[in-house]
Design a protein around this motif. Structure first.
Motif, PDB file in Angstrom:
ATOM      1  N   THR A 186      -6.306  97.370   7.303  1.00 48.46           N
ATOM      2  CA  THR A 186      -5.818  97.486   8.680  1.00 48.46           C
ATOM      3  C   THR A 186      -4.525  98.179   8.469  1.00 48.46           C
ATOM      4  N   LEU A 187      -3.845  97.925   7.534  1.00 43.48           N
ATOM      5  CA  LEU A 187      -2.626  98.539   7.303  1.00 43.48           C
ATOM      6  C   LEU A 187      -2.905 100.039   6.975  1.00 43.48           C
ATOM      7  N   ALA A 188      -3.870 100.350   6.147  1.00 43.48           N
ATOM      8  CA  ALA A 188      -4.037 101.812   6.341  1.00 43.48           C
ATOM      9  C   ALA A 188      -4.592 102.422   7.287  1.00 43.48           C
ATOM     10  N   LEU A 189      -4.954 101.814   8.263  1.00 40.48           N
ATOM     11  CA  LEU A 189      -5.397 102.451   9.538  1.00 40.48           C
ATOM     12  C   LEU A 189      -4.330 102.552  10.407  1.00 40.48           C
ATOM     13  N   ILE A 190      -3.195 101.763  10.471  1.00 45.35           N
ATOM     14  CA  ILE A 190      -2.295 101.793  11.508  1.00 45.35           C
ATOM     15  C   ILE A 190      -0.952 102.542  11.017  1.00 45.35           C
ATOM     16  N   GLN A 191      -1.009 102.918   9.955  1.00 42.80           N
ATOM     17  CA  GLN A 191       0.300 103.341   9.229  1.00 42.80           C
ATOM     18  C   GLN A 191       0.534 104.658   9.820  1.00 42.80           C
ATOM     19  N   ALA A 192       1.449 105.460   9.584  1.00 42.32           N
ATOM     20  CA  ALA A 192       1.769 106.874  10.151  1.00 42.32           C
ATOM     21  C   ALA A 192       0.844 107.891  10.014  1.00 42.32           C
ATOM     22  N   ASP A 193       0.391 108.039   8.627  1.00 40.57           N
ATOM     23  CA  ASP A 193      -0.838 108.913   8.333  1.00 40.57           C
ATOM     24  C   ASP A 193      -2.096 108.134   7.898  1.00 40.57           C
ATOM     25  N   PRO A 194      -2.896 107.656   8.698  1.00 38.00           N
ATOM     26  CA  PRO A 194      -3.800 106.597   8.220  1.00 38.00           C
ATOM     27  C   PRO A 194      -4.704 107.149   7.119  1.00 38.00           C
ATOM     28  N   ASN A 195      -4.855 106.321   6.248  1.00 36.21           N
ATOM     29  CA  ASN A 195      -5.836 106.712   4.843  1.00 36.21           C
ATOM     30  C   ASN A 195      -7.057 106.146   4.944  1.00 36.21           C
ATOM     31  N   LEU A 196      -7.780 106.651   5.626  1.00 35.82           N
ATOM     32  CA  LEU A 196      -9.197 106.390   5.987  1.00 35.82           C
ATOM     33  C   LEU A 196     -10.033 106.031   4.485  1.00 35.82           C
ATOM     34  N   ASP A 197      -9.776 106.768   3.287  1.00 37.23           N
ATOM     35  CA  ASP A 197     -10.716 106.616   2.544  1.00 37.23           C
ATOM     36  C   ASP A 197     -10.142 105.119   1.698  1.00 37.23           C
TER      37      ASP A 197
END
Lengths: 227, 279, 117, 224
Positions: A186-197
């Motif tokens: 979830t963190l990877a999704l909501i951070q400034a530049d989401p890291n989808l991989d």
């Protein structure tokens, strides 16, 4: 296989009807989850701004606690009038009964999650739905994994003493990977530049966890439930 | 009744219990219980609370695995039969296994479908009629009296036409009329060739009903004399004999320094228990 | 019956011998627990011409020896403690077994004909 | 308890003791690992302890599975013994680990993948012992289920923690030990293995005797 689905759907429909009549577990668990969110927001908000990335932690921890509460209460009720043994007596594949109970709890936790995500998004204005599919996928997979292991332990503890305190003691060490993957996905999704991989990787990890532990739970339900 | 079950692939005429014991850690729930029951028999399980009646019923219902001894349904053990055997078992537990939030009709329908009946309407209606609850079909079980729940739970356990019927304290909370109905219902089951095992305290109610009775005390069967007199008198006599017999045996073993069977007691004298490594 | 009692005497005699391995373990463990740290301390002070420990600022670097000794002795104390616990529980069980045997003869359950398959 | 097993355990005990006596001598001569200095010597105890913990978890998981599906009480007794050893060696690892971390990274606890994995597994098997102690009758089957789950959890936890955070030099630290270091290292591993086997055998025999005691008590009750 059709028989397993039929029985699982039957048990699920019964659980939905029983729960919709009293709605006791639904209301208590949702209120409990919301109060968790409140408590955490007081803990993680400094001078108006939440600690960076705290929102995903709050969602998942509130979810875990609410899930644990719902699991304990759902099986407490089955035990109260010995209904669980009534189910075990039926001439059906006992794993199907486990599947039905599990789906009931996953549905319940899904309703709780809708409320929790709403409040966290409201309090912290977090972009949960920047990538809705991945986010919902993470939540769904995490809930199924958590509820899968939880339902087996709750059913198994139904006849043990001091079960209320033993459930979390058993549940959290086993479901640590789900919590780690959920929070960080979830963190990877909501951070400034989401890291989808990275988010996809965490989702894959939870799905792997689900595959391993659901088959294990389905398989060991029978020996664990015979006294 | 039993022959009309939907897929009655497995059936049996005789139940054999041989030397069944069950221990929970160090407490002993059942100790070397043996009995045989044939089709068309009602057998009473008499005894005080905690004597092991419910445990024995649990073992016969395949919910509890015996620590020792065997239970044969026909001539095959439960382990081999699995679900097919459970289709022929009816179990009315002390806690009735009903869902208070569901209505009487919904409870019966759920269990009928669970036992494989895809169009349960007709079977549910017949069961409600039998339980005199047809007019209360739409009401929730939470609003029912103990007697009504008891009747509903009995019908629930007989929905699928079982061969072996296990009843745990079925008469608790029943008024006079319900007891009469219940006894008639049991006579009907006997006539239909069911094997009925009935655990109860109410000796007077079952006095004329039972074909045979087994007395259980602290997990052990106690011989019940068949000399005349009411069941209650024979039960009390059996319990009295058992008390004296046990104290006699216990007495000789415990007297300090007393010899066992006349020989002086040496430390570990004729202890034949084998060491674990050879066991 | 003599053969029987002979065997019992043997077992009776056997008890002190069974305690021997536990006692032996304790003695050895104590010896080694004591010896290792003393021996390690006597080591010559390591001359340190190797590359200094990375990125740690100079004043933060701790003398390694006390940590090494504590680590070794912790492992030993835990192992020693567990052995001691085992031998104590072993003694309890043996005492109960002997006491149970002394109090009354008990049928050998294994010849129960209806033994579960 | 026959004399034969008595002698055999003494032999094994002597072997373990001798190996431990020699271990410090070998460790002392091993050259210092370039970057860590003397503190690296903790590795000679710290890492073998992991091996024993994983071995114990593996033994406990497999025998629990056998107990669950084959219903052999002897397997359950082995599982209990292995679980206790998993907790014991886990405790050893979780005490020597921070000591090493304090010196080499300046903090008592680092979220290194193996330390975290050991912590989670330690909690799992402490939960196993708690359940067995406080779960009441029937809790032996339940704890067997937990042990089985705990064993399957090891790889998943490892991957998830590893991706999450790792400070520790990658897991290849063991193979990079120079030949002169590998000698004493593997000696220590064997020493710990001997210790593990002696403890496992001792605890299992104790469990057998306790089961025998229960059987005798029950036989007595049934008789009288």
């Amino acid at each position: 296989m059709r028989e397993v689905l039929r029985v699982a759907w039957l048990v699920l429909r019964k659980d939905i009807r029983v729960e919709s009549r009293s709605r006791e577990v639904l209301y208590t668990t949702t209120f409990f989850a919301t109060s968790c969110v409140l408590v955490f927001s007081f803990a993680f908000v400094r001078s108006g701004r939440p600690v960076e990335g705290a929102e995903s932690g709050i969602v998942w921890v509130a979810l875990a606690y609410a899930g644990q509460l719902a699991l304990g209460r759902a099986f407490e009720r089955e035990l109260h009038h010995d209904a669980l043994r009534g189910l075990l007596l039926a001439p059906v594949e006992r794993g199907a009964i486990f599947a039905g109970k599990l789906l009931g709890i996953v549905l319940l936790m899904a309703l709780v999650e809708v409320v929790v995500v709403f409040f966290v998004a409201l309090f912290f204005s977090t972009p949960f739905f920047a990538h809705p599919f991945l986010f919902v996928g993470l939540l769904a997979a995490g809930t199924i994994g958590f509820a899968g292991v939880g339902a087996l332990f709750a059913a198994m503890l139904a006849r043990a003493q001091s079960r209320a305190v033993l459930l979390p003691v058993l549940l959290y060490p086993i479901t640590v990977p789900v919590l780690i993957a959920g929070v960080n996905g979830t963190l990877a999704l909501i951070q400034a530049d989401p890291n989808l991989d990275l988010a996809r990787f965490w989702l894959a990890l939870i799905l792997f966890f689900d595959a391993v532990f659901l088959t294990l739970a389905f398989w060991t339900f029978e020996p664990l439930m015979t006294e | 009744m039993p022959s009309t079950s939907p897929s009655g692939s497995f059936d049996f005429e005789r139940l054999t219990v041989r030397g069944v014991s069950r221990h929970y850690g160090r407490q002993r729930a059942l100790s070397r219980v043996s009995l045989v029951a044939g089709a068309g028999e009602i057998i009473g399980l008499l005894g005080p609370n905690g004597a092991g009646k419910s445990t024995l019923l649990g073992v016969l219902a395949t919910l509890i695995a015996p620590s020792r001894g065997r239970v044969l349904y026909g001539d095959r053990p439960a382990r081999e039969l699995g679900a097919a055997l459970r289709r022929r078992l009816g179990y009315l537990s002390h806690d009735l296994q009903l869902y208070p939030e569901l209505t009487a009709g919904e409870n019966l329908e759920f269990f009928a479908r669970l036992y494989g009946d895809t169009r349960p309407a007709e079977r549910v209606a017949a069961a409600l009629l039998q339980a005199h609850l047809t007019d209360r079909a739409g009401d929730r079980v939470s609003g029912f009296s103990r007697g009504m729940r008891q009747r509903l739970a009995l019908e629930r356990s007989l929905l699928h036409g079982p061969r072996l019927v296990l009843l745990d304290e079925p008469f608790t909370g029943l008024d006079e009329r319900s007891v009469g109905d219940f006894v008639d219902r049991l006579r009907g089951l006997r006539a239909a060739g069911c094997i009925v095992l009935l655990a109860t305290h109410d000796l007077d109610i079952v006095d004329g009903l039972l074909d045979r009775a087994v007395v259980l005390r602290a997990g052990r069967t106690v011989p019940l004399g068949d000399a005349g007199g009411s069941l209650r008198e024979r039960y009390r006599a059996a319990v009295a004999d058992d008390v004296t017999a046990r104290s006699l045996r216990r007495g000789t073993a415990r007297t300090p320094g007393g010899s066992v069977g006349g020989r002086s007691e040496l430390p570990g004298d004729d202890w034949r228990a084998r060491t674990p490594s050879d066991a | 019956m003599p053969a029987m009692s002979l065997r019992n005497r043997d077992r009776g005699g056997g008890r002190p011998r069974r305690a021997l391995p536990a006692a032996l373990a304790l003695a050895l463990a104590a010896l080694l627990a004591g010896a290792t740290p003393a021996w390690a301390a006597a080591q010559p002070e390591p001359v340190n011409e190797f590359v200094p420990i990375d990125e740690l600022p100079e004043e933060d670097r701790l003398p390694a020896a006390p940590f090494l000794i504590t680590a070794y002795s912790i492992v030993w104390i835990l192992a020693f403690g567990y052995f001691w616990l085992l031998s104590r529980r072993q003694a309890d069980v043996e005492r109960d077994l002997a006491e149970l045997a002394r109090r009354r003869p008990v049928p050998d359950d294994d010849d129960d004909p209806l033994e579960a398959a | 308890m026959t004399r034969m097993t008595g002698r055999w355990s003494i032999v094994r005990l002597a072997v373990a003791a001798v190996m431990f006596a020699v271990a410090p001598l070998l460790i002392a001569q091993a050259p210092y690992e370039a970057t860590m200095g003397l503190v690296a010597k903790i590795v000679y105890f710290h890492v073998p302890v992991w091996f024993m913990m994983f071995l114990a978890i593996f033994v406990c998981g497999i025998s629990s599975g056998i107990y669950l599906f084959r219903e052999r009480p002897a397997a359950d007794r082995l599982a209990v013994s292995a679980a206790e050893l998993a907790v014991l060696f886990g405790a050893m690892g979780l005490t020597t680990g921070p000591l090493w971390a304090r010196v080499s990274w300046g903090a008592w606890w680092v979220w290194d993948v193996r330390l975290t994995l050991a912590l989670i597994l330690e909690m799992t098997f402490v939960a196993y012992l708690l359940l067995r102690k406080y779960g009441g009758p029937g809790s032996d089957k339940l704890s067997a289920g937990l042990a089985l789950f705990g064993m399957f959890n090891v790889p998943i936890v490892y991957v998830s923690v590893n991706v999450w955070r790792t400070l520790h030099p990658s897991t290849t630290v063991v193979p990079t030990l120079g030949a002169s270091m590998a000698g004493p290292f593997w000696w220590c591993v064997l020493a710990f293995l001997a210790l593990f086997l002696v403890m496992l055998e001792g605890r299992r025999r104790l469990a057998d005797q306790e089961a025998e005691l229960d059987r005798l008590r029950l036989a007595y009750d049934e008789e009288y």
